[in-house]
Design a protein around this motif. Structure first.
Motif, PDB file in Angstrom:
ATOM      1  N   PRO A 165       0.806  -1.223   0.000  1.00 18.58           N
ATOM      2  CA  PRO A 165       0.000   0.000   0.000  1.00 18.58           C
ATOM      3  C   PRO A 165       0.838   1.271   0.000  1.00 18.58           C
ATOM      4  CG  PRO A 165      -0.030  -1.040   2.157  1.00 18.58           C
ATOM      5  CD  PRO A 165       0.855  -1.868   1.305  1.00 18.58           C
ATOM      6  N   LYS A 166       1.062   1.772  -1.155  1.00 19.92           N
ATOM      7  CA  LYS A 166       1.784   3.040  -1.271  1.00 19.92           C
ATOM      8  C   LYS A 166       0.837   4.103  -1.807  1.00 19.92           C
ATOM      9  CE  LYS A 166       6.530   1.683  -2.021  1.00 19.92           C
ATOM     10  NZ  LYS A 166       7.347   1.106  -3.093  1.00 19.92           N
ATOM     11  N   ILE A 167       0.719   5.176  -1.087  1.00 24.07           N
ATOM     12  CA  ILE A 167      -0.208   6.207  -1.523  1.00 24.07           C
ATOM     13  C   ILE A 167       0.523   7.538  -1.583  1.00 24.07           C
ATOM     14  CG2 ILE A 167      -2.255   7.518  -0.874  1.00 24.07           C
ATOM     15  CD1 ILE A 167      -3.016   4.717   0.529  1.00 24.07           C
ATOM     16  N   ILE A 168       0.532   8.111  -2.736  1.00 28.16           N
ATOM     17  CA  ILE A 168       1.196   9.403  -2.875  1.00 28.16           C
ATOM     18  C   ILE A 168       0.186  10.436  -3.348  1.00 28.16           C
ATOM     19  CG2 ILE A 168       3.035  10.673  -4.045  1.00 28.16           C
ATOM     20  CD1 ILE A 168       4.133   7.605  -4.461  1.00 28.16           C
ATOM     21  N   PRO A 169      -0.153  11.376  -2.499  1.00 26.71           N
ATOM     22  CA  PRO A 169      -1.100  12.421  -2.910  1.00 26.71           C
ATOM     23  C   PRO A 169      -0.468  13.329  -3.958  1.00 26.71           C
ATOM     24  CG  PRO A 169      -0.829  12.363  -0.522  1.00 26.71           C
ATOM     25  CD  PRO A 169       0.259  11.540  -1.102  1.00 26.71           C
ATOM     26  N   ILE A 170      -1.262  13.684  -4.926  1.00 24.98           N
ATOM     27  CA  ILE A 170      -0.788  14.668  -5.898  1.00 24.98           C
ATOM     28  C   ILE A 170      -1.563  15.965  -5.681  1.00 24.98           C
ATOM     29  CG2 ILE A 170      -0.055  12.959  -7.609  1.00 24.98           C
ATOM     30  CD1 ILE A 170      -2.736  13.537  -9.037  1.00 24.98           C
ATOM     31  N   ARG A 171      -1.229  16.972  -6.427  1.00 18.84           N
ATOM     32  CA  ARG A 171      -1.794  18.307  -6.239  1.00 18.84           C
ATOM     33  C   ARG A 171      -3.323  18.280  -6.177  1.00 18.84           C
ATOM     34  NH1 ARG A 171      -2.733  21.791  -4.310  1.00 18.84           N
ATOM     35  NH2 ARG A 171      -2.617  24.032  -4.642  1.00 18.84           N
ATOM     36  N   ARG A 172      -3.918  17.430  -7.035  1.00 14.81           N
ATOM     37  CA  ARG A 172      -5.366  17.380  -7.161  1.00 14.81           C
ATOM     38  C   ARG A 172      -6.039  16.879  -5.872  1.00 14.81           C
ATOM     39  NH1 ARG A 172      -6.438  13.687 -11.783  1.00 14.81           N
ATOM     40  NH2 ARG A 172      -7.643  12.402 -10.366  1.00 14.81           N
ATOM     41  N   ASP A 173      -5.300  16.073  -5.114  1.00 13.99           N
ATOM     42  CA  ASP A 173      -5.891  15.495  -3.895  1.00 13.99           C
ATOM     43  C   ASP A 173      -5.888  16.462  -2.716  1.00 13.99           C
ATOM     44  OD1 ASP A 173      -6.084  13.108  -5.302  1.00 13.99           O
ATOM     45  OD2 ASP A 173      -4.032  12.548  -4.709  1.00 13.99           O
ATOM     46  N   HIS A 174      -5.061  17.463  -2.832  1.00 14.11           N
ATOM     47  CA  HIS A 174      -4.890  18.326  -1.668  1.00 14.11           C
ATOM     48  C   HIS A 174      -6.175  19.028  -1.243  1.00 14.11           C
ATOM     49  CE1 HIS A 174      -0.234  18.723  -2.001  1.00 14.11           C
ATOM     50  NE2 HIS A 174      -0.671  17.471  -2.065  1.00 14.11           N
ATOM     51  N   ARG A 175      -6.377  19.062   0.081  1.00 16.41           N
ATOM     52  CA  ARG A 175      -7.524  19.790   0.631  1.00 16.41           C
ATOM     53  C   ARG A 175      -7.015  20.737   1.720  1.00 16.41           C
ATOM     54  NH1 ARG A 175      -9.047  18.114  -3.154  1.00 16.41           N
ATOM     55  NH2 ARG A 175     -10.989  17.072  -3.771  1.00 16.41           N
ATOM     56  N   TYR A 176      -7.627  21.904   1.813  1.00 16.15           N
ATOM     57  CA  TYR A 176      -7.179  22.911   2.770  1.00 16.15           C
ATOM     58  C   TYR A 176      -8.345  23.364   3.631  1.00 16.15           C
ATOM     59  CZ  TYR A 176      -3.336  22.931  -0.499  1.00 16.15           C
ATOM     60  OH  TYR A 176      -2.306  22.542  -1.301  1.00 16.15           O
ATOM     61  N   ARG A 177      -8.023  23.666   4.851  1.00 18.22           N
ATOM     62  CA  ARG A 177      -9.076  24.157   5.748  1.00 18.22           C
ATOM     63  C   ARG A 177      -9.399  25.605   5.388  1.00 18.22           C
ATOM     64  NH1 ARG A 177      -6.623  23.630  11.376  1.00 18.22           N
ATOM     65  NH2 ARG A 177      -8.737  23.921  12.123  1.00 18.22           N
ATOM     66  N   THR A 178     -10.687  25.900   5.459  1.00 20.85           N
ATOM     67  CA  THR A 178     -11.074  27.280   5.190  1.00 20.85           C
ATOM     68  C   THR A 178     -11.763  27.850   6.421  1.00 20.85           C
ATOM     69  OG1 THR A 178     -13.213  26.576   4.363  1.00 20.85           O
ATOM     70  CG2 THR A 178     -11.461  26.907   2.746  1.00 20.85           C
ATOM     71  N   PHE A 179     -11.747  29.153   6.539  1.00 25.25           N
ATOM     72  CA  PHE A 179     -12.399  29.754   7.707  1.00 25.25           C
ATOM     73  C   PHE A 179     -13.437  30.762   7.287  1.00 25.25           C
ATOM     74  CE2 PHE A 179      -8.416  31.955   6.905  1.00 25.25           C
ATOM     75  CZ  PHE A 179      -8.832  33.273   6.786  1.00 25.25           C
ATOM     76  N   LYS A 180     -14.330  30.991   8.234  1.00 29.52           N
ATOM     77  CA  LYS A 180     -15.377  31.979   8.023  1.00 29.52           C
ATOM     78  C   LYS A 180     -15.207  33.069   9.055  1.00 29.52           C
ATOM     79  CE  LYS A 180     -19.164  29.434   8.041  1.00 29.52           C
ATOM     80  NZ  LYS A 180     -20.402  28.730   7.791  1.00 29.52           N
ATOM     81  N   LYS A 181     -15.649  34.210   8.718  1.00 26.70           N
ATOM     82  CA  LYS A 181     -15.648  35.287   9.701  1.00 26.70           C
ATOM     83  C   LYS A 181     -17.024  35.337  10.355  1.00 26.70           C
ATOM     84  CE  LYS A 181     -12.126  38.590   8.421  1.00 26.70           C
ATOM     85  NZ  LYS A 181     -11.248  37.785   7.551  1.00 26.70           N
ATOM     86  N   ILE A 182     -17.034  35.320  11.660  1.00 25.24           N
ATOM     87  CA  ILE A 182     -18.313  35.359  12.357  1.00 25.24           C
ATOM     88  C   ILE A 182     -18.402  36.645  13.162  1.00 25.24           C
ATOM     89  CG2 ILE A 182     -19.732  34.275  14.118  1.00 25.24           C
ATOM     90  CD1 ILE A 182     -18.426  31.645  13.293  1.00 25.24           C
ATOM     91  N   VAL A 183     -19.494  37.317  12.993  1.00 22.79           N
ATOM     92  CA  VAL A 183     -19.675  38.577  13.711  1.00 22.79           C
ATOM     93  C   VAL A 183     -20.545  38.324  14.926  1.00 22.79           C
ATOM     94  CG1 VAL A 183     -20.539  40.921  13.536  1.00 22.79           C
ATOM     95  CG2 VAL A 183     -19.481  39.819  11.554  1.00 22.79           C
ATOM     96  N   GLN A 184     -20.037  38.690  16.089  1.00 20.76           N
ATOM     97  CA  GLN A 184     -20.813  38.461  17.297  1.00 20.76           C
ATOM     98  C   GLN A 184     -21.055  39.766  18.018  1.00 20.76           C
ATOM     99  OE1 GLN A 184     -18.390  35.554  19.272  1.00 20.76           O
ATOM    100  NE2 GLN A 184     -19.964  34.003  19.035  1.00 20.76           N
ATOM    101  N   PRO A 185     -22.268  39.950  18.474  1.00 21.85           N
ATOM    102  CA  PRO A 185     -22.500  41.123  19.318  1.00 21.85           C
ATOM    103  C   PRO A 185     -21.748  40.924  20.624  1.00 21.85           C
ATOM    104  CG  PRO A 185     -24.421  39.706  19.309  1.00 21.85           C
ATOM    105  CD  PRO A 185     -23.462  39.145  18.314  1.00 21.85           C
TER     106      PRO A 185
END
Lengths: 364, 506
Positions: A165-185
């Motif tokens: 089992p050899k697994i090599i991720p390529i560019r297409r597999d990459h996933r990145y965390r994204t953030f949201k801006k939340i406005v709170q009173p």
């Protein structure tokens, strides 16, 4: 499984017991000594089921070890080893979060929710990581998902070999965390305690103030996250101190209440912009002031600064043998119907609860 | 049901075999791995997965979880006396710990199966407890949660008022039955006559007449008393004679049944733990442990056996006593010759190579309970060797202090704690006290007063069940008192003479 049921039933009973004997807890302050960050330990002597049993003191027992006659062996049951053969010997201590405590206080005194001052337009922006995207900075790459995508791709193309089992991720597999801006009173609040520490305020008077301030803090904390507290002591001059000093200092000089009010005003003006903060000044004294002149000055400051700029201004007068109690009368005369000035007289410990109700019953 | 990992299962088989090889005899034992939260939960329920709903279990659970979270205590093992035996291992413990626990559990299971004091327990208690739970839930549905819970509180408060020895002897039932008139007459209190011609001389008519009168008086006196003899099984008496509704009667008898189920475990705590510890130590060190585990084993074992100066550790006293007995019986240090020998050197080197140790300890585990165990096998040498002492509360210093190392005092103190499971003995003396239908309880005072606040509250609970006024005779600070609670107020009357513990004929 029903243990959750039994457990929550037990918690309910505990809260019920506390509510039942609330006055005692408030006036004796047993729980304050055991305060931790978020929890309060409350000794509950009566919750155990009673049965016919021997009194612990006469009983004694058998121990093991060195020692001559008369050597102290310590409280039985505190040592390690056996547990639970003498049920109920320990005084039951339950932990209650400050939030739960505030709830009990609120229910008991039927306190209204506090309405924060009209500054709902104050907002803070927070970032929260919530999703995944195929592009992003390398620093936010999420390995697990990336790996899974690579595995998926290999399996679907048939090039995955379970034996090797050899697994090599390529560019297409990459996933990145994204953030949201939340406005709170945002609701921010500060409590500024002021106390007269002149000679006429004895230990008992300070203890009453200490107990009251604990409960006031508890209630306000429930409504304002990140409640700040400041402490000012005064006799003829005022100074800011930390909490510990606040309750321990004793001076002997005369009393100029205006000195504390001046310092308080200064603190508010420098640290707490009034349009962002809910401000609660509390002042405790035995009602003695140096002169009518100074009292007039105080009243002027209340009118000019405190009434327009704070949620409410609370004055608690603790009865003492030496104090004349004149200050309260003066204020009563001056502000008969002023909602923002809350006055309360605390004759003794038993009156603490009523006084808390005076202060917090307005929902401000 | 068992969910052991293959590795643990392999070890279990090894340990099981080792246990059987050394002569232990147990019901099939099913081990399960559970999480710490589950183990706290089971422990709160006294080992059973299903109990009737009650907050005291919640309280126990909170206590256990808190102690675990703060690292103050940890439950390694739990085993339930049923057939098959169920035992729980805690997930995440070291392999060595799990092995030790398994060996320990087999010791307990052997004890449960073979000790006579467990002979009367219901081995299907798991089902029984579940049935109790269902019944109580049904009452809660019908009569309201609070009503039933409140009643359970009252019952639990009297839970310890049972006769621990009742299951082991035939007793005239507490339910009044018609006396067998014939039997009464059989023994007329006449003197024995071997020679017929002496009959009238030994038992002259006036003597016969007098005896007859005496007996009749006694019978009348007896009949007017109710219960005829003081009754220790207070719960049972209340079940039958207190003015309860059907469901209340049922709840009370459920509480009583469960109290009786747990009673033998209290009666044999020291022996049971000592026995299990003795065997885990033997099996582990002789058969199971590998070299790398020995330090951990020693650490864990000594931690369990530690005895603080202010606390009695049944594990420690139990295991040491079993070892002491085995040693003595191996060397023949028993019997008259040994008792009478007072030559120190001779006693020290006494070895008759009798090798009866193993046989003896197996015999003891079959027939003894803690009281008889300590009474017979605690020796002066043993107390000296183990540095035992009695401590007591010193009023002057306000502390618990070492009182004495006198052997007799130690033994008396231990026995006192074990008799009736360290609980005061309280009996129903009269259910028609002062001819007013009041209940009279007596506490057999043995030098230690009842805890006053608890006593008052408990007395109120007795009154709740009995509904007529209740009285309790006891002593406080060397003065005799009669406490009376009539549903409104609690009164204390000083009384001059304490009722002495009278010997009852069984």
């Amino acid at each position: 499984m029903s243990i959750k049921e039994d457990h929550s039933r037990f918690r309910d009973i505990v809260k019920g017991k506390i509510k039942e004997n609330f006055k005692k807890y408030v006036s004796q302050g047993e729980m304050i000594g055991k305060r931790e960050e978020e929890f309060v330990k409350i000794p509950l002597p009566q919750i155990d089921i009673p049965n016919f049993r021997y009194g612990a003191k006469q009983q004694g027992g058998v121990g093991q070890g060195e020692g001559q006659q008369g050597q102290d062996v310590g409280e039985p049951g505190s040592g390690q080893g056996e547990a639970g053969n003498n049920p109920g010997e320990h005084l039951l201590e339950v932990e209650l979060s400050v939030d739960e405590l505030a709830e009990i206080l609120g229910e008991k005194l039927q306190l209204p929710r506090i309405e924060p001052k009209g500054n709902k337009n104050i907002e803070t922006v927070k970032t929260k990581y919530s999703g995944l995207a195929p592009v992003g900075p390398e620093g936010l790459r999420q390995f697990k998902t990336t790996y899974k995508h690579a595995l998926k791709r290999l399996i679907s193309t048939g090039s995955y070999n379970p034996e090797d089992p050899k697994i090599i991720p390529i560019r297409r597999d990459h996933r990145y965390r994204t953030f949201k801006k939340i406005v709170q009173p945002q609701t921010k609040a500060v409590v500024i305690y002021m106390m007269d520490v002149s000679g006429s305020m004895g230990d008992e008077q300070k203890e009453i103030v200490r107990l009251e301030s604990f409960w006031i803090n508890t209630w306000l904390k429930k409504h304002y996250k990140g409640l700040e507290t400041r402490f000012i002591i005064h006799d003829a001059a005022a100074k800011e101190v930390d909490e510990n000093t606040f309750f321990r200092t004793s001076e002997s000089g005369g009393t100029l209440i205006s000195s504390a009010y001046k310092l308080c005003q200064q603190i508010i003006e420098t640290d707490y912009p009034i349009n962002e903060w809910n401000i609660y000044p509390f002042h405790f004294s035995d009602g003695d002031n140096w002169s009518g002149e100074d009292t007039r000055l105080c009243i002027k400051m209340l009118k000019d600064f405190f009434i327009p700029n704070t949620n409410m201004f609370c004055y608690g007068q603790v009865e003492s043998k030496y104090g004349s109690g004149q200050f309260l009368k003066d204020l009563q005369k001056e502000f008969p119907n002023q909602e923002q000035i809350v006055l309360s007289q605390i004759e003794n410990r038993d009156r603490i609860l009523d006084s808390i109700k005076d202060f917090l019953g307005k929902g401000k | 049901m068992a969910n052991l990992t293959p590795e643990l299962e392999r070890e279990r088989l090894r340990i099981c075999k080792a246990a059987k090889d050394v002569g232990l005899d147990f019901f099939e034992t099913i081990f399960e791995i559970i999480t710490y939260d589950q183990i706290n939960q089971f422990a709160a329920y006294g080992g059973f997965p299903v109990r009737y709903p009650h907050w005291k279990f919640g309280m126990e659970y909170e206590h256990l979880s808190k102690s675990y979270e703060y690292g103050l205590s940890k439950i390694y093992e739990m085993v339930i006396n049923t057939d098959p035996c169920y035992a729980y291992l805690m997930e995440g413990n070291m392999m060595m710990d799990q092995k030790l626990v398994m060996a320990h559990v087999y010791g307990h299971c052997d004890f449960f199966k073979n000790n006579v004091w467990f002979g009367k327990t219901n081995r299907k208690m798991m089902d029984q407890m579940a049935n109790h739970a269902t019944r109580i839930r049904r009452y809660m549905d019908r009569y309201g949660y609070d009503v039933v819970e409140d009643f359970i509180d009252t019952c639990l408060s009297l839970e310890n008022l049972i006769d621990r020895y009742a299951p082991y002897y035939e007793k005239p039932s507490v339910i009044a039955k018609k006396e067998n008139q014939e039997e009464e007459r059989a023994d007329k209190g006449l003197l024995k006559v071997h020679r017929p011609y002496m009959r009238d001389f030994i038992n002259p008519p006036e003597f016969i007449e007098e005896q007859r009168r005496k007996q009749q008086e006694q019978m009348l006196a007896k009949r007017s008393r109710f219960p005829q003899q003081p009754e220790k099984d207070v719960l049972n008496f209340l079940v039958h004679y207190a003015p309860l509704e059907d469901w209340q009667q049922d709840v009370l008898s459920i509480i009583r049944d469960e109290a009786y189920y747990f009673s033998p475990q209290g009666m044999t705590k020291t022996m049971n733990e000592g026995w299990a510890s003795y065997w885990h130590s033997k099996i582990m060190t002789e058969k199971i442990l590998n070299d790398s585990e020995i330090i951990d084993f020693a650490d864990h074992h000594s931690g369990t056996m530690a005895m603080a100066p202010n606390g009695y550790n049944p594990y420690k006293v139990g295991i040491e006593l079993f070892r002491d007995i085995e040693d003595r019986w191996n060397k023949g240090q028993f019997g008259r010759e040994w008792e009478e020998c007072d030559d120190v050197r001779e006693r020290k080197n006494w070895d008759k190579k009798t090798h009866l140790g193993k046989e003896k300890i197996f015999e003891i585990r079959k027939f003894y309970n803690d009281v008889t165990f300590i009474d017979e096998f605690l020796t002066e040498d043993f107390c000296l060797k183990n540095k035992l002492f009695v401590y007591k509360f010193n009023k002057r210093t306000g502390k618990f202090e070492v009182d004495t190392r006198d052997f007799r005092a130690i033994k008396a103190k231990l026995l006192f704690h074990m008799t009736n499971f360290g609980q005061p003995i309280i009996r129903i003396e009269d259910a028609n006290f002062e001819n007013r239908g009041e209940l009279l309880l007596t506490h057999l005072h043995e030098g230690i007063d009842l805890q006053p606040d608890f006593m008052n509250e408990t007395l109120k609970n007795v009154q709740k069940l009995w509904s007529r006024p209740v009285n309790l005779v006891t002593a406080m600070e060397n003065e005799g008192y009669l406490y009376r609670y009539d549903g409104k107020e609690l009164q204390a009357h000083k009384i001059s003479s304490l009722p002495q513990p009278q010997n009852t004929t069984k």
